[in-house]
Design an enzyme around this catalytic site. Structure first.
Site, PDB file in Angstrom:
ATOM      1  N   ASP A  81      -6.075  -5.761  -7.776  1.00 48.64           N
ATOM      2  CA  ASP A  81      -5.148  -6.273  -6.783  1.00 48.64           C
ATOM      3  C   ASP A  81      -3.909  -6.735  -7.547  1.00 48.64           C
ATOM      4  OD1 ASP A  81      -3.689  -7.802  -4.950  1.00 48.64           O
ATOM      5  OD2 ASP A  81      -5.470  -8.578  -3.947  1.00 48.64           O
ATOM      6  N   TYR A 175      10.887  -6.371   4.784  1.00 43.16           N
ATOM      7  CA  TYR A 175      10.472  -5.215   3.987  1.00 43.16           C
ATOM      8  C   TYR A 175      11.601  -4.764   3.065  1.00 43.16           C
ATOM      9  CZ  TYR A 175       9.014  -0.458   2.796  1.00 43.16           C
ATOM     10  OH  TYR A 175       8.681   0.690   2.119  1.00 43.16           O
TER      11      TYR A 175
END
Length: 287
Positions: A81, A175
């Site tokens: 991760d 984003y």
């Protein structure tokens, strides 16, 4: 190797025995780059979260490891991760222990949510910033000591050229911030690392690329008709990684433009539907 991931440019063997650490390499563009480099004899570190099969998304770190080996490379499948500093640090140490070093880091893992500020929950905002821009910082911070020892080292991040226009910011500023953050960090790294010979670039597709992000986050599978296959990004990434002496460092690259510079004239074979090769949709952030 499935037809959708077959690339069109020839390999040169330059990446033979080079170790390439790719985040998010269990699917999509990351997987395509992994297989392209493996076909050149590279050692591929598949650093991704996908250790178990997903009902809608095929591919795991272990399935890609088998594909890498079948393509001619060596593989190390690591569940990682990119938000976890200790795990990323450990994964790089494991890669060095197995292969003797790290020659390239590719920041491919990504999180996308095309919503404006009002509609973006804080958890989703934090997820995008940490998986996108923060991961570029983290992987570089941890990999630089290894890259300084490599011959022709690279850091390549999949993010767009800076295009700070209201039409790109208003609809999905969270984003956009995370992706432009990747680019800004890359531009800074290119300058910071220039004297030690580590090449740093960004790479972005001219058109939509047929991946799960397009199918589930941007639109639907029908949009594949307006997209190219991931192989075009793999070929462009290969051109970056085989460039010597940091000759491209600091450039914000577009896949089609770079391949055209390297002599590619016909892009029809990259289209998901070659019959529609002249009617493709531009990717986000490109005018």
């Amino acid at each position: 190797m499935s037809e959708e991931f077959i690339t069109l440019t020839e390999n040169s063997g330059v990446l033979n025995n080079k170790t390439i650490f790719i985040t998010g390499a269990s699917r999509g563009i990351g997987r395509a780059i992994a297989l392209k480099c493996a076909a050149d004899g590279a050692n591929i570190v598949i650093a991704a979260k996908s250790a178990e099969p997903h009902p809608k998304l095929p591919g795991t770190i272990f399935s890609v490891a088998k594909e890498v080996e079948n393509a001619g490379g060596k593989a190390l499948a690591l569940q990682v991760d990119v938000r976890d500093e200790q795990r990323v640090e450990q994964a790089m140490a494991e890669a060095v222990d197995k292969f003797g070093g790290i020659d390239t880091v590719i920041n491919n893992a990504g999180a996308i949510n095309l919503t404006n500020v009002e509609s973006t929950p804080p958890k989703r905002y934090d997820l995008m910033q940490s998986i996108n821009s923060r991961a570029v910082y983290l992987t570089a911070h941890l990999a630089i000591p290894y890259l300084k020892k490599a011959d022709n080292p690279h850091i390549l991040s999949l993010c767009p050229p800076l295009n700070i226009q209201p039409k790109w910011l208003g609809p999905f500023a969270p984003y956009a911030l995370s992706k432009f953050g990747m680019t800004i960090l890359s531009l800074g790294l290119a300058e910071e690392l220039r004297e030690v010979g580590i090449s740093v670039n960004t790479l972005w597709p001219r058109t939509l690329v047929a991946t799960a992000a397009i199918e589930f986050a941007v639109g639907n599978r029908e949009m594949f008709k307006q997209s190219r296959k991931p192989g075009i990004m793999a070929d462009a990434a290969y051109e970056v990684l085989t460039t010597q002496d940091a000759a491209l460092s600091g450039r914000q690259l577009i896949d089609e433009e770079l391949l055209a510079e390297r002599g590619v004239k016909d892009f029809t074979g990259y289209a998901h539907n070659p019959a529609n090769a002249d009617n493709l949709t531009k990717d986000l952030f490109l005018d």
